[in-house]
Design a protein around this motif. Structure first.
Motif, mmCIF file in Angstrom:
data_model
loop_
_atom_site.group_PDB
_atom_site.id
_atom_site.type_symbol
_atom_site.label_atom_id
_atom_site.label_comp_id
_atom_site.label_asym_id
_atom_site.label_seq_id
_atom_site.Cartn_x
_atom_site.Cartn_y
_atom_site.Cartn_z
ATOM 1 N N VAL A 1 47.126 53.504 87.703
ATOM 2 C CA VAL A 1 45.954 53.675 86.838
ATOM 3 C C VAL A 1 45.970 55.044 86.166
ATOM 4 C CG1 VAL A 1 43.438 53.681 86.723
ATOM 5 C CG2 VAL A 1 44.607 52.158 88.329
ATOM 6 N N ILE A 2 45.675 55.039 84.880
ATOM 7 C CA ILE A 2 45.479 56.277 84.124
ATOM 8 C C ILE A 2 44.121 56.208 83.457
ATOM 9 C CG2 ILE A 2 46.225 57.659 82.139
ATOM 10 C CD1 ILE A 2 49.083 56.902 82.754
ATOM 11 N N ARG A 3 43.330 57.234 83.669
ATOM 12 C CA ARG A 3 42.033 57.343 83.002
ATOM 13 C C ARG A 3 42.219 58.113 81.695
ATOM 14 N NH1 ARG A 3 36.797 60.656 85.468
ATOM 15 N NH2 ARG A 3 35.450 60.426 83.630
ATOM 16 N N ALA A 4 41.632 57.616 80.624
ATOM 17 C CA ALA A 4 41.793 58.254 79.319
ATOM 18 C C ALA A 4 40.455 58.417 78.626
ATOM 19 C CB ALA A 4 42.736 57.435 78.442
ATOM 20 N N GLU B 1 41.961 65.084 86.728
ATOM 21 C CA GLU B 1 40.713 64.329 86.562
ATOM 22 C C GLU B 1 39.483 65.212 86.696
ATOM 23 O OE1 GLU B 1 38.539 60.181 87.784
ATOM 24 O OE2 GLU B 1 39.657 61.238 89.325
ATOM 25 N N SER B 2 39.592 66.293 87.435
ATOM 26 C CA SER B 2 38.438 67.174 87.618
ATOM 27 C C SER B 2 37.953 67.771 86.294
ATOM 28 C CB SER B 2 38.786 68.303 88.588
ATOM 29 O OG SER B 2 39.825 69.113 88.062
ATOM 30 N N LEU B 3 38.803 67.717 85.268
ATOM 31 C CA LEU B 3 38.445 68.274 83.962
ATOM 32 C C LEU B 3 37.958 67.223 82.971
ATOM 33 C CD1 LEU B 3 41.400 70.786 83.466
ATOM 34 C CD2 LEU B 3 39.077 71.281 84.250
ATOM 35 N N MET B 4 37.939 65.948 83.376
ATOM 36 C CA MET B 4 37.593 64.897 82.425
ATOM 37 C C MET B 4 36.141 64.963 81.953
ATOM 38 S SD MET B 4 40.198 63.166 81.472
ATOM 39 C CE MET B 4 39.768 61.502 80.938
ATOM 40 N N ASP B 5 35.231 65.435 82.797
ATOM 41 C CA ASP B 5 33.852 65.582 82.342
ATOM 42 C C ASP B 5 33.746 66.665 81.272
ATOM 43 O OD1 ASP B 5 32.642 63.607 84.032
ATOM 44 O OD2 ASP B 5 32.889 64.992 85.716
ATOM 45 N N ALA B 6 34.525 67.737 81.428
ATOM 46 C CA ALA B 6 34.546 68.784 80.409
ATOM 47 C C ALA B 6 35.167 68.262 79.118
ATOM 48 C CB ALA B 6 35.328 69.991 80.923
ATOM 49 N N VAL B 7 36.199 67.449 79.238
ATOM 50 C CA VAL B 7 36.802 66.817 78.060
ATOM 51 C C VAL B 7 35.759 65.965 77.340
ATOM 52 C CG1 VAL B 7 38.444 65.039 77.321
ATOM 53 C CG2 VAL B 7 39.170 66.826 78.917
ATOM 54 N N LYS C 1 38.863 56.937 91.269
ATOM 55 C CA LYS C 1 38.663 56.302 92.576
ATOM 56 C C LYS C 1 38.005 54.937 92.436
ATOM 57 C CE LYS C 1 34.282 58.697 93.598
ATOM 58 N NZ LYS C 1 33.587 59.605 94.543
ATOM 59 N N ARG C 2 37.097 54.794 91.476
ATOM 60 C CA ARG C 2 36.458 53.498 91.262
ATOM 61 C C ARG C 2 37.427 52.515 90.608
ATOM 62 N NH1 ARG C 2 31.167 52.192 87.531
ATOM 63 N NH2 ARG C 2 31.103 49.946 87.968
ATOM 64 N N ALA D 1 38.874 49.017 92.149
ATOM 65 C CA ALA D 1 38.739 47.753 91.425
ATOM 66 C C ALA D 1 40.087 47.077 91.205
ATOM 67 C CB ALA D 1 38.044 47.997 90.088
ATOM 68 N N PHE D 2 41.137 47.885 91.000
ATOM 69 C CA PHE D 2 42.471 47.350 90.719
ATOM 70 C C PHE D 2 43.494 48.038 91.637
ATOM 71 C CE2 PHE D 2 39.932 47.368 86.816
ATOM 72 C CZ PHE D 2 39.930 46.019 86.498
ATOM 73 N N PRO D 3 43.448 47.757 92.928
ATOM 74 C CA PRO D 3 44.251 48.511 93.901
ATOM 75 C C PRO D 3 45.754 48.357 93.731
ATOM 76 C CG PRO D 3 43.227 46.596 94.929
ATOM 77 C CD PRO D 3 42.610 46.725 93.580
#
Length: 266
Positions: free
Chosen positions: A113-116, A160-166, A102-103, A107-109
């Motif tokens: 976007v892919i978070r890795a 994305e909900s699992l990225m903190d666990a990753v 979301k951030r 920032a880049f609407p």
């Protein structure tokens, strides 16, 4: 030159990804541009890899794919510099730890976007990367991201909900494994081995065991049972680990790192 890959931030992880993308011919050097604020770093990357370098982040957005490899603290400043530059044809791959989609989308609407989350073994091509795409990313763009991160190891797609666990497991995991190797070597020294030999034995044992588990697809418990014999040395060692809370400590470490990642992302 037709720029296909742009990299913002030329640090260690960015260089690891760049070097393997070039060596595997996924991108040609003359189709890559890297921006970095440090002249010394730009000169090094240009001399070593033959890529175009710049201190102007906006130049990078001529690329189809942008790898965002900056420190999270400077995200807002970089985004402000690039206001109005990005467009819908850009695929943005962010490796910023703890920065949620979301951030990044705010920032880049205009970008897909892919978070890795890669980890440090990526620097030797043995990394583990988890990717979490935003809703506007196409299947073709997801495939492109997987190809890029597969250059430095294995890739999995998660929500994305699992990225903190990753982050708690594979992102922070190399530190846990390093502690294990160090502790095993210390144990060898305590048992009378010279330090150099103890370190070699510990490192190769961890490396070989991981390879054995990967290639045979054995469950770790099966391998443990194969190594232990009734009344033998290994079961005595396993009992000592259990008495010391080894497994509970490893589980707690992953959960603590996960919780801290979640805190940093809020």
């Amino acid at each position: 030159m037709s720029v296909k890959l742009g990299i913002i931030g030329g640090g260690v992880m960015a260089e690891a990804i760049l070097s393997r993308l070039l060596s595997q011919n996924i991108y040609a050097a003359n189709t890559v541009v890297v921006s970095d604020p440090l002249q010394q770093r730009r000169d090094y990357l240009q001399k070593t890899y033959g890529v175009e370098v710049t201190e102007n982040n906006a130049v990078v957005f001529a690329a189809n794919v942008i790898l965002l490899a900056i420190k999270p603290q400077v995200l807002d400043r970089v985004a402000a510099d690039l206001s109005g530059t990005a467009n819908s044809s850009n695929l943005l791959l962010s490796i910023l730890a703890g920065v949620p989609l979301k951030r990044l989308q705010a920032a880049f609407p205009a970008c897909a976007v892919i978070r890795a989350m890669p980890n440090t073994p990526a620097t030797v091509g043995a990394g583990m990367t988890a990717i979490a795409p935003s809703s506007q990313v196409s299947p073709q763009q997801i495939d492109r991201a997987k190809t890029i991160f597969a250059a430095v190891g294995e890739v999995v797609e998660v929500s994305e909900s699992l990225m903190d666990a990753v982050t708690g497991l594979s992102g922070s995991g190399p530190a846990y494994v390093a502690l294990l190797v160090e502790a095993l070597a210390d144990g060898g020294v305590a048992a009378g081995l010279p330090r150099a030999i103890a370190s070699q034995l510990a490192l190769q044992t961890v490396l070989g065991t991981a390879k054995l588990l990967q290639e045979t697809e054995l469950h770790p418990a099966q391998l443990k049972d194969r190594v232990t014999s009734p009344g033998g040395t290994t079961i005595a060692g396993v009992a000592a680990l259990e008495a010391g809370g080894f497994r509970a400590a490893a589980i707690a470490a992953v959960k603590a790192a996960c919780d801290r990642s979640r805190e940093l992302g809020n």
